[in-house]
Design a protein around this motif. Structure first.
Motif, mmCIF file in Angstrom:
data_model
loop_
_atom_site.group_PDB
_atom_site.id
_atom_site.type_symbol
_atom_site.label_atom_id
_atom_site.label_comp_id
_atom_site.label_asym_id
_atom_site.label_seq_id
_atom_site.Cartn_x
_atom_site.Cartn_y
_atom_site.Cartn_z
ATOM 1 N N VAL A 175 14.019 1.448 8.387
ATOM 2 C CA VAL A 175 14.043 1.493 6.919
ATOM 3 C C VAL A 175 13.160 0.412 6.298
ATOM 4 O O VAL A 175 12.968 0.410 5.076
ATOM 5 C CB VAL A 175 15.477 1.368 6.366
ATOM 6 C CG1 VAL A 175 16.355 2.494 6.878
ATOM 7 C CG2 VAL A 175 16.086 0.013 6.688
ATOM 8 N N ILE A 176 12.631 -0.496 7.112
ATOM 9 C CA ILE A 176 11.839 -1.596 6.547
ATOM 10 C C ILE A 176 10.634 -1.067 5.783
ATOM 11 O O ILE A 176 10.397 -1.433 4.621
ATOM 12 C CB ILE A 176 11.409 -2.586 7.646
ATOM 13 C CG1 ILE A 176 12.626 -3.308 8.213
ATOM 14 C CG2 ILE A 176 10.407 -3.604 7.084
ATOM 15 C CD1 ILE A 176 12.305 -4.249 9.367
ATOM 16 N N GLY A 177 9.855 -0.190 6.398
ATOM 17 C CA GLY A 177 8.682 0.367 5.726
ATOM 18 C C GLY A 177 9.037 1.125 4.459
ATOM 19 O O GLY A 177 8.492 0.839 3.377
ATOM 20 N N PRO A 178 9.931 2.119 4.530
ATOM 21 C CA PRO A 178 10.275 2.882 3.323
ATOM 22 C C PRO A 178 10.834 2.036 2.185
ATOM 23 O O PRO A 178 10.607 2.351 1.016
ATOM 24 C CB PRO A 178 11.332 3.871 3.841
ATOM 25 C CG PRO A 178 11.021 4.041 5.283
ATOM 26 C CD PRO A 178 10.534 2.700 5.741
ATOM 27 N N LEU A 179 11.552 0.958 2.506
ATOM 28 C CA LEU A 179 12.141 0.152 1.447
ATOM 29 C C LEU A 179 11.172 -0.871 0.864
ATOM 30 O O LEU A 179 11.178 -1.115 -0.339
ATOM 31 C CB LEU A 179 13.395 -0.556 1.966
ATOM 32 C CG LEU A 179 14.593 0.353 2.252
ATOM 33 C CD1 LEU A 179 15.730 -0.439 2.889
ATOM 34 C CD2 LEU A 179 15.072 1.060 0.991
ATOM 35 N N THR A 180 10.355 -1.482 1.708
ATOM 36 C CA THR A 180 9.455 -2.523 1.203
ATOM 37 C C THR A 180 8.118 -1.969 0.738
ATOM 38 O O THR A 180 7.461 -2.575 -0.098
ATOM 39 C CB THR A 180 9.200 -3.586 2.286
ATOM 40 O OG1 THR A 180 8.564 -2.980 3.421
ATOM 41 C CG2 THR A 180 10.499 -4.258 2.711
ATOM 42 N N ASP A 181 7.708 -0.820 1.251
ATOM 43 C CA ASP A 181 6.427 -0.211 0.888
ATOM 44 C C ASP A 181 6.647 1.254 0.521
ATOM 45 O O ASP A 181 6.192 2.169 1.222
ATOM 46 C CB ASP A 181 5.448 -0.326 2.061
ATOM 47 C CG ASP A 181 4.032 0.105 1.687
ATOM 48 O OD1 ASP A 181 3.747 0.261 0.475
ATOM 49 O OD2 ASP A 181 3.213 0.291 2.609
#
Length: 420
Positions: A137-143
């Motif tokens: 979820v790091i990519g979808p949430l931060t970018d």
């Protein structure tokens, strides 16, 4: 007080860049990098090869426990196909840190969005998970612009490892239940300079996030959980009139009678099971896999057939178990349940209701959860519920299984709080 103290060591863990800090600098935030000794990996493989196998179960399902074929296929892949160094590189590519809070060294990943006005979000994993379950979820949430969202949907993300889990330190005194962890998370967000933020959690993380909502520290705007942990203790008081409510109660009763073994053992005798969890990698893996029926079959399909469920892939599953093994946290992670059990007993003996949650609460129910909670149940635990949604797919490890869908839920639930 001054004077040097050595940094805590556990076999196979990476350490902060600064090996020695003074007591006066315990509030410092230190860079962390994982560097696993080759001998730790070799020892893991030797122990797997030396496993004494039980006879095959006498049924064709998981009703007697984790199936022999699943674990034997795991052993084969673990020693011949899995690349721990790839997981290590993935973690080291992220900004990782440690800081001492209330006497425990807390490890956390901190990924800041490039987008202006991103909303800080602290997410808490559970058991038998770790920060590994949240990496997708790091990519979808931060970018978000790279994942179907808008720049104004962005989050700054803080992913701590629970005390006694993963790369965080092991508590050396009693009392690390939900409330104390919640207070530590508020202190962590304060140290990071976040005066406004939101919180999310599932499994153990849901209990911690619930406690954050009841403590309502300065700066906490709202919370989201995807397990109604509070329902377990009051199941006889929950409505069971509609078909959905009756189905939820049946699922909860099944869990608390047929699927509750790990919970009972860890909440009463974590030290006893802990000897096996830090001595046998196969014993550790089997114990971790035997959590709930939906998750078990997804894990088994991924390991035996190479058929992932979203981000719940064979490699990420083995990454997660390997992290527990290398950090030697099988026993210490189980102790949270012991703390939680005594916290609930004390609360019940007092006869006092817990303080209400005084910040907005969002809840998403996933169809493969231990018990998919209907809205009426969630409102029983959280009167004034601000957001409720029934997701079309996903289970207990929702962020792990369905990272894009999960990220969309985070955007929806917290969007009204961005300008509050």
């Amino acid at each position: 007080m001054s004077g040097e103290r050595p940094t805590r060591q556990r076999p196979g863990t990476g350490r902060p860049a600064q090996e020695v800090e003074t007591m006066a600098n315990d509030s410092m935030i230190r860079p962390f990098r994982l560097d696993t000794p080759e001998e730790a990996i070799a020892d893991l493989h030797r122990r797997i090869a030396a496993t004494r196998w039980p006879s095959r179960e006498l049924v064709n399902d998981r009703s007697q426990g984790v199936q022999l074929a699943t674990v034997q296929e795991l052993a084969h892949y673990w020693t011949t196909g899995h690349d721990w160094r790839a997981c290590e590189a993935k973690l080291n590519a992220l900004p990782q840190y440690t800081t001492d809070i209330d006497g425990v060294e807390i490890h956390f990943i901190h990924v800041q969005s490039q987008h202006e006005n991103a909303l800080p979000l602290i997410m808490t994993h559970g058991w038998p998970g770790s920060v590994v379950e949240l990496l997708g979820v790091i990519g979808p949430l931060t970018d978000p612009t790279a994942h179907g969202g808008r720049a104004e949907d962005a989050f700054h993300l803080v992913l701590p490892s629970l005390p006694g889990y993963g790369f965080s330190g092991v508590p050396t005194e009693l009392g690390w239940e939900n409330g104390r962890i919640a207070s530590a998370w508020a202190e962590l967000m304060n140290r990071l300079g976040y005066s406004r933020y939101v919180a999310q959690g599932g499994d153990v993380g849901a209990a911690v996030t619930d406690a954050m909502g009841r403590q309502a520290p300065d700066g906490l705007l709202g919370i989201h959980v995807n397990l109604l942990a509070g329902a377990i203790g009051i199941k006889d008081q929950l409505p069971a009139k509609s078909a959905q409510e009756r189905a939820a109660l049946d699922a909860l009763n099944t869990f608390t009678t047929d699927g509750f073994g790990y919970f009972l053992e860890q909440s009463t005798r974590p030290q006893t099971i802990g000897y096996s969890l830090i001595d046998s990698p196969i014993g550790l893996a089997a114990w971790m896999f035997d959590h709930d029926t939906d998750s078990y079959y997804k894990i088994s399909r991924a390991i035996v057939d190479g058929q992932p469920t979203g981000g719940l892939t064979r490699d990420s599953i083995v990454d997660n178990v390997t992290l527990y093994w290398l950090t030697g946290t099988g026993t210490s992670s189980a102790r949270w349940y012991w703390e939680f059990g005594r916290f609930l007993a004390a609360a019940g003996a007092s006869g006092q209701a817990p303080p209400p949650v005084s910040v907005p609460v969002g809840f998403t129910t996933f169809p493969g959860e231990l018990f998919p909670a209907p809205r009426s149940w969630v409102e029983s635990v959280y009167p004034g519920l601000a957001y409720y949604n029934e997701a079309e797919r996903g289970g207990h490890f929702a962020a792990w299984e369905e990272p894009e869908l999960f990220a969309a839920e985070m955007r929806a639930v917290f969007q009204p709080l961005r300008t509050s």
